[in-house]
Design an enzyme around this catalytic site. Structure first.
Site, PDB file in Angstrom:
ATOM      1  N   ARG A 131       2.171  -0.346  -1.505  1.00  0.00           N
ATOM      2  CA  ARG A 131       3.508   0.215  -1.289  1.00  0.00           C
ATOM      3  C   ARG A 131       3.654   0.750   0.133  1.00  0.00           C
ATOM      4  NH1 ARG A 131       3.963   6.058  -4.373  1.00  0.00           N
ATOM      5  NH2 ARG A 131       1.806   6.753  -4.111  1.00  0.00           N
ATOM      6  N   GLY A 134      -5.227  -2.926  -2.082  1.00  0.00           N
ATOM      7  CA  GLY A 134      -4.754  -3.210  -0.743  1.00  0.00           C
ATOM      8  C   GLY A 134      -3.482  -2.399  -0.560  1.00  0.00           C
ATOM      9  N   ASP A 184       6.135  -0.794  -8.352  1.00  0.00           N
ATOM     10  CA  ASP A 184       7.425  -1.086  -7.713  1.00  0.00           C
ATOM     11  C   ASP A 184       7.410  -0.890  -6.199  1.00  0.00           C
ATOM     12  OD1 ASP A 184       7.413   1.685  -7.427  1.00  0.00           O
ATOM     13  OD2 ASP A 184       9.029   2.034  -8.872  1.00  0.00           O
ATOM     14  N   GLY A 185       6.278  -0.434  -5.638  1.00  0.00           N
ATOM     15  CA  GLY A 185       6.186  -0.281  -4.191  1.00  0.00           C
ATOM     16  C   GLY A 185       6.991   0.868  -3.624  1.00  0.00           C
ATOM     17  N   ASP A 231     -11.256   3.671  -0.637  1.00  0.00           N
ATOM     18  CA  ASP A 231     -10.074   3.158   0.052  1.00  0.00           C
ATOM     19  C   ASP A 231      -9.255   4.282   0.671  1.00  0.00           C
ATOM     20  OD1 ASP A 231      -9.741   3.379  -2.941  1.00  0.00           O
ATOM     21  OD2 ASP A 231      -7.627   3.311  -2.372  1.00  0.00           O
ATOM     22  N   ASN A 232      -9.613   5.527   0.386  1.00  0.00           N
ATOM     23  CA  ASN A 232      -8.952   6.679   1.019  1.00  0.00           C
ATOM     24  C   ASN A 232      -9.823   7.340   2.076  1.00  0.00           C
ATOM     25  OD1 ASN A 232      -6.542   6.503  -0.376  1.00  0.00           O
ATOM     26  ND2 ASN A 232      -7.235   7.798  -2.053  1.00  0.00           N
TER      27      ASN A 232
END
Length: 468
Positions: free
Chosen positions: A96, A93, A128-129, A263-264
């Site tokens: 980041r 999902g 870490d986003g 997802d891309n």
């Protein structure tokens, strides 16, 4: 001549709220220690009415994420699953990034402002986003070059350095951090539908189909298409047409995306999310972009196959709504649509007027042979042979009778083409990393945009439509 995006007043439209209850989660942006504006897209900010923002206001919206007037009150992290290198992953999902705002341009298209590196979300897992500054610079270069070469791509809208030291395994660490905003024609992925199918949320699946048809309108299916009145079938045909054109645009650009996971894949057919991309140094079908692509699954020459496979997963995700036969019929159009798009785009970049699929295919075949035998890349090939000039042997024979397109722009007299090979990318980054010198990047962007002006607008796919 490439036309500039037309100025338009700020026109917010938060259509995503129609489906946000099952498609997204409200999130908060990270609180960054610094916010140093490094890039704002002077080509596209006026198209969505944000060119009047001062730099201070720009930073407030695109680093501190103060909501834009009349827009989403809180960012939304989108939910989706995906096949990653053909292994299904339900644990992904927006990890980041998030959807920050939606607005319309002068053509009535709904556009998203989405982020990368804006902090952790419920889908970050152990990450870490964040985004490295180098990753942001690479996004600028990829989107500017692809836009110039006629690919339907997201636009890098903003890069702001955020003052954190990030640890990464694939580049020297600690490294500088940034938050990016992209301007995109939607963020609904094949993986968005896969998630709903996996959870058997069939009502939500039908709502998302209706949302996409209303928000991203396209031509109807062919008259003889089975099930053409079914919404899911209509969307399947539209996405097939768009992704066939996207695949062709990658090949004509000599571009390797590197991570063509479901997802891309955007249902608008728009390329986005640039990680380990490369441009070809020579015409080599087996060339890969990602060091972790050990099997060459997403190699240059396998990209059409990869995109078609993803379309197959889209058809599977739509199966709860409709029988298989009409979805398969739509998928089976991909091959012809791809070859038609290749012919249309290849002739455009070569500077000749397309004549017909059979004749154009002969030109493409001769050109590929010339590139392989000459060990040259597409940038040099298309530049050297613009309008059919300097063609020899089988290529000259194949080009007989073709009419030359406009080649009066002074770019064609430079003597060498613009390119985006990895050595230059690293040199541009080194100037920033070692000396904080952003001028070489600015100069490169200007040269790439000039090339886009010389190439002009790519020919539209037959039957393409935009929102009223």
């Amino acid at each position: 001549m490439r036309s500039e995006p037309q100025p338009h007043e700020y026109d917010p439209d938060t259509a995503i709220e129609q489906v946000a209850d099952f498609l997204a989660d409200p999130v908060q942006a990270a609180d960054f220690p610094q916010a140093n504006l490094r890039f704002r897209n002077s080509r596209w900010d006026k198209a969505v009415g944000l060119d009047s923002l001062s730099d201070e206001e720009w930073v407030r919206h695109f680093a501190r994420f103060e909501p834009l007037p009349g827009n989403l009150p809180q960012p939304l992290a989108l939910r989706y699953h995906g096949h990653q290198f053909r292994v299904y992953n339900p644990e992904i999902g927006d990890g980041r990034g998030f959807l920050f705002a939606q607005l319309r341009d002068g053509d009535g298209r709904l556009l998203d402002l989405g982020t990368k590196g804006s902090g952790t979300t419920p889908y970050s897992r152990t990450a870490d986003g964040r985004l490295t500054l180098k990753g942001g610079v690479r996004e600028i270069l990829a989107t500017e070059m692809l836009e110039a070469l006629g690919t339907n791509t997201s636009k890098t809208f903003s890069i702001i350095e955020t003052g954190e030291a990030l640890e990464r395994g694939d580049e020297p660490s600690p490294t500088r951090s940034a938050v990016m905003v992209r301007l995109s024609h939607g963020h609904i992925r094949v993986g968005s539908f896969q998630r709903l199918m996996a959870f058997e949320e069939n009502d939500h699946l039908a709502r998302l189909v209706d949302y996409c048809l209303a928000t991203y309108p396209g031509p109807p299916p062919p008259e003889d298409a089975p099930g053409r009145d079914e919404p899911a079938v209509q969307l399947m045909h539209q996405v097939t047409e768009r992704l066939a054109d996207l695949a062709a645009s990658y090949m004509v650009a000599g571009f390797v995306h590197g991570v063509l996971n479901t997802d891309n894949m955007n249902v608008t057919g728009e390329s986005f999310d640039y990680g380990p991309w490369r441009w070809l140094p020579a015409w080599e079908p087996g060339f890969t972009a990602a060091y972790f692509d050990q099997t060459g699954l997403y190699a240059f020459g396998r990209q059409p196959e990869a995109i078609r496979w993803n379309l197959g997963q889209f058809a599977i995700a739509l199966r709860p709504l409709v029988e298989a036969e009409p979805l398969v019929a739509a998928l089976e159009r991909f091959g012809l649509l791809y070859h038609q798009a290749m012919a249309r785009r290849f002739c455009w970049r070569l500077g000749i007027e397309a004549r017909g699929l059979e004749q154009d295919a002969a030109v493409i075949n001769a050109a590929e042979v010339a590139m392989r035998e000459g060990r040259i890349g597409p940038d040099e090939f298309f530049y050297r042979h613009r309008g059919g000039r300097a063609a020899e042997g089988a290529l000259a024979d194949a080009l007989q009778g073709y009419r030359e397109l406009d080649s009066t722009h002074d770019y064609w007299s430079d003597g060498q083409p613009e390119s985006m090979l990895i050595d230059e990318v690293e040199t541009l980054w080194s100037a920033i990393d070692e000396r904080d010198d952003w001028q070489p990047l600015a100069d490169k962007i200007a040269r790439v945009r000039r090339m886009g002006e010389a190439l002009g607008e790519p020919p539209p796919a037959p039957g393409c439509q935009v929102a009223e």
